[in-house]
Write a protein that holds these residues in place. Structure first.
Motif, PDB file in Angstrom:
ATOM      1  N   VAL A 156      44.343   6.353  58.615  1.00  0.00           N
ATOM      2  CA  VAL A 156      44.552   4.993  58.413  1.00  0.00           C
ATOM      3  C   VAL A 156      45.919   4.715  57.686  1.00  0.00           C
ATOM      4  N   PRO A 157      46.728   3.729  57.931  1.00  0.00           N
ATOM      5  CA  PRO A 157      47.783   3.318  57.035  1.00  0.00           C
ATOM      6  C   PRO A 157      47.659   3.324  55.644  1.00  0.00           C
ATOM      7  N   ASP A 158      48.249   4.103  54.627  1.00  0.00           N
ATOM      8  CA  ASP A 158      47.775   4.178  53.195  1.00  0.00           C
ATOM      9  C   ASP A 158      48.819   2.879  52.571  1.00  0.00           C
ATOM     10  N   ARG A 159      48.412   1.561  52.659  1.00  0.00           N
ATOM     11  CA  ARG A 159      49.125   0.477  52.281  1.00  0.00           C
ATOM     12  C   ARG A 159      47.954  -0.375  51.949  1.00  0.00           C
ATOM     13  N   PRO A 160      48.668  -1.502  50.883  1.00  0.00           N
ATOM     14  CA  PRO A 160      47.864  -2.448  50.570  1.00  0.00           C
ATOM     15  C   PRO A 160      47.284  -3.554  51.786  1.00  0.00           C
ATOM     16  N   GLY A 161      46.090  -4.011  51.442  1.00  0.00           N
ATOM     17  CA  GLY A 161      45.370  -4.859  52.522  1.00  0.00           C
ATOM     18  C   GLY A 161      44.589  -4.075  53.443  1.00  0.00           C
ATOM     19  N   VAL A 162      44.677  -2.804  53.665  1.00  0.00           N
ATOM     20  CA  VAL A 162      44.021  -2.233  54.757  1.00  0.00           C
ATOM     21  C   VAL A 162      42.604  -2.012  54.670  1.00  0.00           C
ATOM     22  N   ALA A 163      42.019  -1.865  53.169  1.00  0.00           N
ATOM     23  CA  ALA A 163      40.686  -1.951  52.700  1.00  0.00           C
ATOM     24  C   ALA A 163      40.081  -3.427  52.898  1.00  0.00           C
ATOM     25  N   ALA A 164      40.881  -4.414  52.606  1.00  0.00           N
ATOM     26  CA  ALA A 164      40.448  -5.648  52.728  1.00  0.00           C
ATOM     27  C   ALA A 164      40.201  -5.910  54.395  1.00  0.00           C
ATOM     28  N   ALA A 165      41.096  -5.432  55.081  1.00  0.00           N
ATOM     29  CA  ALA A 165      40.826  -5.604  56.773  1.00  0.00           C
ATOM     30  C   ALA A 165      39.749  -4.959  56.897  1.00  0.00           C
ATOM     31  N   VAL A 166      39.297  -3.619  56.714  1.00  0.00           N
ATOM     32  CA  VAL A 166      38.257  -3.050  57.182  1.00  0.00           C
ATOM     33  C   VAL A 166      36.924  -3.779  56.568  1.00  0.00           C
ATOM     34  N   PHE A 167      36.865  -3.708  55.226  1.00  0.00           N
ATOM     35  CA  PHE A 167      35.431  -4.400  54.699  1.00  0.00           C
ATOM     36  C   PHE A 167      35.535  -5.807  54.767  1.00  0.00           C
ATOM     37  N   GLY A 168      36.409  -6.609  55.017  1.00  0.00           N
ATOM     38  CA  GLY A 168      36.313  -7.949  55.379  1.00  0.00           C
ATOM     39  C   GLY A 168      35.602  -8.266  56.663  1.00  0.00           C
ATOM     40  N   ALA A 169      36.220  -7.384  57.786  1.00  0.00           N
ATOM     41  CA  ALA A 169      35.508  -7.572  58.999  1.00  0.00           C
ATOM     42  C   ALA A 169      34.029  -7.100  58.915  1.00  0.00           C
ATOM     43  N   LEU A 170      33.737  -6.143  58.331  1.00  0.00           N
ATOM     44  CA  LEU A 170      32.423  -5.894  58.196  1.00  0.00           C
ATOM     45  C   LEU A 170      31.641  -6.896  57.468  1.00  0.00           C
ATOM     46  N   ALA A 171      31.993  -7.559  56.583  1.00  0.00           N
ATOM     47  CA  ALA A 171      31.335  -8.484  55.694  1.00  0.00           C
ATOM     48  C   ALA A 171      30.969  -9.556  56.617  1.00  0.00           C
ATOM     49  N   ARG A 172      31.980 -10.059  57.349  1.00  0.00           N
ATOM     50  CA  ARG A 172      32.016 -11.028  58.407  1.00  0.00           C
ATOM     51  C   ARG A 172      30.677 -10.930  59.211  1.00  0.00           C
ATOM     52  N   ALA A 173      30.540  -9.625  59.638  1.00  0.00           N
ATOM     53  CA  ALA A 173      29.494  -9.401  60.576  1.00  0.00           C
ATOM     54  C   ALA A 173      28.306  -9.226  59.912  1.00  0.00           C
ATOM     55  N   ASN A 174      28.218  -9.537  58.721  1.00  0.00           N
ATOM     56  CA  ASN A 174      27.046  -9.187  57.839  1.00  0.00           C
ATOM     57  C   ASN A 174      26.480  -7.795  57.880  1.00  0.00           C
ATOM     58  N   VAL A 175      27.689  -6.769  57.748  1.00  0.00           N
ATOM     59  CA  VAL A 175      27.183  -5.411  57.812  1.00  0.00           C
ATOM     60  C   VAL A 175      27.323  -4.900  56.237  1.00  0.00           C
ATOM     61  N   ASN A 176      26.564  -4.651  55.482  1.00  0.00           N
ATOM     62  CA  ASN A 176      26.584  -4.129  54.229  1.00  0.00           C
ATOM     63  C   ASN A 176      27.306  -2.550  54.223  1.00  0.00           C
ATOM     64  N   VAL A 177      28.148  -2.542  53.289  1.00  0.00           N
ATOM     65  CA  VAL A 177      28.562  -1.058  53.147  1.00  0.00           C
ATOM     66  C   VAL A 177      28.266  -0.616  51.712  1.00  0.00           C
ATOM     67  N   ASP A 178      27.859   0.794  51.810  1.00  0.00           N
ATOM     68  CA  ASP A 178      27.083   1.264  50.597  1.00  0.00           C
ATOM     69  C   ASP A 178      28.221   2.190  49.798  1.00  0.00           C
ATOM     70  N   MET A 179      28.375   3.783  50.247  1.00  0.00           N
ATOM     71  CA  MET A 179      29.187   4.576  49.577  1.00  0.00           C
ATOM     72  C   MET A 179      30.633   4.438  50.268  1.00  0.00           C
ATOM     73  N   ILE A 180      31.711   4.611  49.518  1.00  0.00           N
ATOM     74  CA  ILE A 180      33.046   4.516  49.984  1.00  0.00           C
ATOM     75  C   ILE A 180      33.843   5.654  49.562  1.00  0.00           C
TER      76      ILE A 180
END
Ligand code: ADP
Ligand code: ASP
Ligand code: MG
Length: 406
Positions: free
Chosen positions: A269-293
């Motif tokens: 994955v590109p190591d730059r700002p905004g990537v984590a937000a894109a990944v976990f934002g998409a999952l949150a919008r789909a109501n998928v809970n993320v636990d360990m990271i």
């Protein structure tokens, strides 16, 4: 005289003999002069079957209709228990969630209890009648039946106990209390006389199914006195109490495991700002809970990102991430459902160092590889291969000195 809510789980009402056994237990409390309300689960295995039927017909089924189906198990057991009580000469009446009513929000399949009208139940209890209330179910804002998530009858019982201002909420199950770990995996697990709300909450949230997580959360908030005890044996159980009611506090009080998680890795994955937000934002919008990271140190501007989601959400998570592939820019998505999360929990961790180290050493000695680690104030969790579940739990139980004397 006290007011008691008695809750009986699936194995305790698994057949007619067991329902008669429950009726006799309830009768005893009534004859002792207590006001009693009962909450029951569906017969053991019934809810699983109902869930499977929905899934087999359509994996992405309508959550409202799922609730219509899975709530039926409890309708059977309240009627049967009311009949069994009446046969014992006890005045009893069944109540479905909507009849109480137990009002919930509209999150079908995992609804939250919003309000319970307790006045009518209290009036009947005062008259000597025993309300037999269906666990697991309520009624949503759209007047449709809702369910509270698997294991939700514990929550029904605690919420009802709070609503009728019960002195106690007794959770009858197939073990005689809360143990240092699941006694079915570690025969030398020790029964705890008392456990704090905080520790019970943490243990439940990392997989100890003896009490459902939200029931403990609510009991803690509303100060409901919960006791876990056996419906088959006559022994005092485990009391869930305030931290300051526990005299001697061990560093680690329990070990839990969960096979309900799946591991997802996004490779390169590109190591730059905004990537984590894109990944976990998409999952949150789909109501998928993320636990360990975890995210590894990047090389050539790329990195690997690993996290866990509920197994039941894995298909949805993969779908969502594939759709976000361009925005996120990962090279490959790897999904592994063959993992288990093993956790050690204890309030004593707040003031003791080296707890995690003991864990890592004990697992290393058994040749168990740790895939992901996460910690909180009173918990350390690791993700390991599912095939190591029992071995890891037993090794840790020994390493923290929790084994009962042989
Ligand atoms: P019920 O149907 O009565 O709600 P559950 O199956 O939901 O019963 O919960 C009881 C089970 O929880 C026990 O049979 C036991 O295997 C499991 N369990 C997991 N962790 C623990 C623990 N720390 N102490 C006691 N039981 C545990
Ligand atoms: N019958 C429901 C289930 O199996 C609720 C419960 O047993 O607590 O999840
Ligand atoms: Mg349960």
């Amino acid at each position: 005289m006290s007011r008691i809510v008695m809750k009986f789980g699936g194995t305790s009402v698994a057949d007619l003999d067991r329902i008669r056994n429950v009726a006799r237990r309830v009768k005893r409390e009534v004859e002792a002069g207590h006001e009693v309300a009962v909450v029951v689960s569906a017969m053991a295995g019934v809810t699983n079957q109902l869930v499977k039927w929905c899934q087999d017909l359509s994996p992405l089924h309508d959550a409202r209709e799922y609730d219509t189906v899975v709530a039926t198990g409890e309708q059977v057991t309240i009627g049967l228990l009311a009949i069994a009580l009446q046969a014992e000469g006890v005045d009893a009446r069944s109540w479905q969630g909507w009849q109480v009513p137990i009002r919930t929000d509209g999150a079908h399949g995992k609804a939250r209890v919003e309000a319970i009208e307790g006045a009518e139940l209290i009036r009947r209890m005062r008259m000597g009648q025993v309300p037999v209330v269906a666990g697991f179910q309520g009624i949503g804002p759209d007047n449709r039946v809702t369910t509270l998530g698997r294991g939700g009858s514990d929550l029904s019982a605690v919420a009802l106990a709070a609503a009728v201002r019960a002195d106690r909420c007794d959770i009858y199950t197939d073990v005689d209390g809360v143990y240092t770990t699941d006694p079915r995996i570690v025969p030398r697990a020790r029964k705890l006389e008392r456990i704090s709300y905080e520790e019970m909450l943490e243990l439940a949230s990392v997989g100890a199914k003896v009490l459902q997580t939200r029931s403990v959360e609510l009991a803690m908030k509303q100060r409901v006195r919960v006791q876990v005890l056996s419906s088959f044996e006559e022994r005092p159980g485990t009391l869930v109490v305030d931290e300051d009611e526990i005299v001697e506090q061990p560093v680690v009080s329990g070990i839990a495991y969960s096979r309900d998680d799946a591991k997802v890795t996004l490779r390169r994955v590109p190591d730059r700002p905004g990537v984590a937000a894109a990944v976990f934002g998409a999952l949150a919008r789909a109501n998928v809970n993320v636990d360990m990271i975890v995210q590894n140190i990047g090389a050539d501007g790329l990195t690997d990102m690993t996290f866990t989601v509920g197994k039941a959400d894995l298909a949805r998570a993969q779908d969502v991430l594939e759709k976000a592939r361009e925005e996120v820019g990962f090279e490959a998505l790897l999904a592994d459902p063959e993992v288990a999360k093993i956790s050690v929990v204890g309030i004593g961790m707040r003031s003791h160092a080296g707890v995690a180290n003991t864990m890592f050493r004990a697992l290393a000695e058994k040749g168990i590889n740790i895939q992901v680690i996460s910690t909180s104030e009173i918990k350390v969790s690791v993700l390991v291969g599912a095939e190591y579940t029992e071995l890891a739990v037993r090794a840790l139980h020994t390493a923290y000195g929790l084994d009962a004397p042989a």
